[in-house]
Design a protein around this motif. Structure first.
Motif, PDB file in Angstrom:
ATOM      1  N   ASN A   1       0.979  -1.042   0.077  1.00  0.00           N
ATOM      2  CA  ASN A   1       0.118   0.045  -0.068  1.00  0.00           C
ATOM      3  C   ASN A   1       0.984   1.064  -0.059  1.00  0.00           C
ATOM      4  N   SER A   2       1.951   1.241   0.958  1.00  0.00           N
ATOM      5  CA  SER A   2       2.693   2.459   0.918  1.00  0.00           C
ATOM      6  C   SER A   2       4.449   1.948   1.450  1.00  0.00           C
ATOM      7  N   ASP A   3       5.094   2.978   1.565  1.00  0.00           N
ATOM      8  CA  ASP A   3       6.455   2.682   1.835  1.00  0.00           C
ATOM      9  C   ASP A   3       6.557   2.843   3.507  1.00  0.00           C
ATOM     10  N   SER A   4       5.579   2.875   4.414  1.00  0.00           N
ATOM     11  CA  SER A   4       5.717   2.939   5.633  1.00  0.00           C
ATOM     12  C   SER A   4       6.243   1.580   5.940  1.00  0.00           C
ATOM     13  N   ALA A   5       6.645   1.402   7.500  1.00  0.00           N
ATOM     14  CA  ALA A   5       7.204   0.313   8.002  1.00  0.00           C
ATOM     15  C   ALA A   5       5.929  -0.668   7.931  1.00  0.00           C
ATOM     16  N   GLN A   6       4.962  -0.190   8.625  1.00  0.00           N
ATOM     17  CA  GLN A   6       3.613  -1.121   8.784  1.00  0.00           C
ATOM     18  C   GLN A   6       3.261  -1.788   7.678  1.00  0.00           C
ATOM     19  N   ASP A   7       3.194  -1.083   6.567  1.00  0.00           N
ATOM     20  CA  ASP A   7       2.696  -1.469   4.999  1.00  0.00           C
ATOM     21  C   ASP A   7       3.765  -2.273   4.581  1.00  0.00           C
ATOM     22  N   GLN A   8       4.640  -2.219   4.840  1.00  0.00           N
ATOM     23  CA  GLN A   8       6.024  -2.809   4.203  1.00  0.00           C
ATOM     24  C   GLN A   8       5.763  -4.520   4.913  1.00  0.00           C
ATOM     25  N   ALA A   9       5.557  -4.346   6.047  1.00  0.00           N
ATOM     26  CA  ALA A   9       5.598  -5.552   7.066  1.00  0.00           C
ATOM     27  C   ALA A   9       4.338  -6.518   6.551  1.00  0.00           C
ATOM     28  N   LEU A  10       3.311  -5.723   6.269  1.00  0.00           N
ATOM     29  CA  LEU A  10       2.085  -6.254   6.013  1.00  0.00           C
ATOM     30  C   LEU A  10       2.261  -6.855   4.383  1.00  0.00           C
ATOM     31  N   LYS A  11       2.973  -6.440   3.619  1.00  0.00           N
ATOM     32  CA  LYS A  11       3.310  -6.801   2.338  1.00  0.00           C
ATOM     33  C   LYS A  11       3.858  -8.259   2.623  1.00  0.00           C
ATOM     34  N   LEU A  12       4.844  -8.352   3.100  1.00  0.00           N
ATOM     35  CA  LEU A  12       5.555  -9.641   3.477  1.00  0.00           C
ATOM     36  C   LEU A  12       4.828 -10.854   4.109  1.00  0.00           C
ATOM     37  N   ALA A  13       3.813 -10.369   4.944  1.00  0.00           N
ATOM     38  CA  ALA A  13       2.761 -11.310   5.435  1.00  0.00           C
ATOM     39  C   ALA A  13       1.533 -11.582   4.306  1.00  0.00           C
ATOM     40  N   VAL A  14       1.336 -10.796   3.488  1.00  0.00           N
ATOM     41  CA  VAL A  14       0.581 -11.231   2.284  1.00  0.00           C
ATOM     42  C   VAL A  14       1.158 -12.173   1.497  1.00  0.00           C
ATOM     43  N   ARG A  15       2.322 -11.614   1.328  1.00  0.00           N
ATOM     44  CA  ARG A  15       3.334 -12.459   0.258  1.00  0.00           C
ATOM     45  C   ARG A  15       3.160 -13.873   0.822  1.00  0.00           C
ATOM     46  N   ASP A  16       3.580 -14.156   2.060  1.00  0.00           N
ATOM     47  CA  ASP A  16       3.687 -15.383   2.605  1.00  0.00           C
ATOM     48  C   ASP A  16       2.413 -16.215   2.209  1.00  0.00           C
ATOM     49  N   ARG A  17       1.110 -15.491   2.740  1.00  0.00           N
ATOM     50  CA  ARG A  17      -0.169 -16.113   2.653  1.00  0.00           C
ATOM     51  C   ARG A  17      -0.398 -16.655   1.212  1.00  0.00           C
ATOM     52  N   VAL A  18      -0.213 -15.781   0.296  1.00  0.00           N
ATOM     53  CA  VAL A  18      -0.458 -15.870  -1.067  1.00  0.00           C
ATOM     54  C   VAL A  18       0.362 -17.090  -1.860  1.00  0.00           C
ATOM     55  N   LEU A  19       1.612 -16.872  -1.422  1.00  0.00           N
ATOM     56  CA  LEU A  19       2.508 -18.179  -1.996  1.00  0.00           C
ATOM     57  C   LEU A  19       2.019 -19.450  -1.316  1.00  0.00           C
ATOM     58  N   GLU A  20       1.732 -19.518  -0.109  1.00  0.00           N
ATOM     59  CA  GLU A  20       1.147 -20.627   0.518  1.00  0.00           C
ATOM     60  C   GLU A  20      -0.180 -21.018  -0.341  1.00  0.00           C
ATOM     61  N   GLU A  21      -0.966 -20.380  -0.621  1.00  0.00           N
ATOM     62  CA  GLU A  21      -2.369 -20.669  -1.388  1.00  0.00           C
ATOM     63  C   GLU A  21      -1.860 -21.106  -2.772  1.00  0.00           C
ATOM     64  N   ALA A  22      -1.100 -20.441  -3.356  1.00  0.00           N
ATOM     65  CA  ALA A  22      -0.728 -20.782  -4.758  1.00  0.00           C
ATOM     66  C   ALA A  22      -0.188 -22.070  -4.714  1.00  0.00           C
ATOM     67  N   GLN A  23       0.647 -22.383  -3.860  1.00  0.00           N
ATOM     68  CA  GLN A  23       1.266 -23.724  -3.840  1.00  0.00           C
ATOM     69  C   GLN A  23       0.053 -24.821  -3.736  1.00  0.00           C
ATOM     70  N   ALA A  24      -0.848 -24.457  -3.019  1.00  0.00           N
ATOM     71  CA  ALA A  24      -1.844 -25.478  -2.781  1.00  0.00           C
ATOM     72  C   ALA A  24      -2.777 -25.600  -3.921  1.00  0.00           C
ATOM     73  N   VAL A  25      -2.829 -24.806  -5.071  1.00  0.00           N
ATOM     74  CA  VAL A  25      -3.631 -24.745  -6.216  1.00  0.00           C
ATOM     75  C   VAL A  25      -3.169 -25.355  -7.302  1.00  0.00           C
ATOM     76  N   TYR A  26      -1.743 -25.503  -7.243  1.00  0.00           N
ATOM     77  CA  TYR A  26      -1.136 -26.125  -8.304  1.00  0.00           C
ATOM     78  C   TYR A  26      -1.294 -27.653  -8.373  1.00  0.00           C
TER      79      TYR A  26
END
Length: 205
Positions: free
Chosen positions: A45-70
């Motif tokens: 969303n932005s370059d704030s520390a909170q939004d950057q940390a949120l980005k990594l959490a979203v990344r991990d969850r979406v990667l996990e979900e992507a692995q499950a759909v393959y």
């Protein structure tokens, strides 16, 4: 005077010919590599520390979900098809993380063509160019990006493959392995040439 002019014209034509031939060769090499992978692109969303940390959490969850759909032993086309049919599911997975952390940002997911600069990862690098990418945007999408490779699964945590194992599975040719691992002769110049070629293509388009 005419002779000098002709020499100048010939030198210019030769230079343009070399550029066209070299650019065509480099472009073909990058296109073949791009046709072998699906990148993963997450925009905060932005370059704030909170939004950057949120980005990594979203990344991990979406990667996990992507692995499950393959599908089992997925091919590139199988992975692409699975991702295309699961975009809502992947966006929902990212949105769930956002809500769990107390935010109300929207999250979108799409499979699209994106231009990427040269990027080095742990043990390999990918040259600049256009790639098919699973693109996840959080909120306004105005923060720094995170990107890697969703398929072959080079960034899926414990399920990550190495470039060598991906080659053994038939995802990369030996020439492509040498290119992305830096074993290809003159790979630094190749990567720089691909970067410049991509910038020229973007400029003229």
């Amino acid at each position: 005077m005419d002779r000098k002019l002709k020499r100048w014209e010939m030198a210019l034509m030769l230079g343009l010919l070399c550029a066209l031939v070299g650019g065509s060769w480099l472009g073909q090499e990058q296109h073949e590599l791009a046709d072998s992978v699906i990148r993963f692109h997450v925009i905060a969303n932005s370059d704030s520390a909170q939004d950057q940390a949120l980005k990594l959490a979203v990344r991990d969850r979406v990667l996990e979900e992507a692995q499950a759909v393959y599908p089992s032993n997925a091919t590139l086309e199988g992975a692409r098809s699975a991702l295309e049919s699961s975009l809502t599911q992947l966006a929902d997975a990212g949105r769930q993380v956002v809500e769990e952390q107390g935010y109300d940002y929207p999250v979108s997911a799409q499979l699209t063509q994106c231009w990427f600069p040269t990027k080095e990862y742990d043990g390999f690098a990918l040259p600049a160019g256009n790639y098919t990418a699973l693109r996840v945007v959080i909120g306004e999408g105005e923060g720094q990006n995170w990107w890697c490779v969703a398929f072959p699964p080079l960034c899926l945590g414990a399920a990550s493959e190495t470039v060598d194992t991906a080659a053994q599975a038939g995802y990369f040719s030996q020439d492509q392995v040498k290119l992305v691992t830096g074993e290809s002769e003159g790979y630094v110049l190749k990567f720089k040439g691909m970067e410049l070629l991509g910038q020229l293509e973007a400029f003229f388009s």
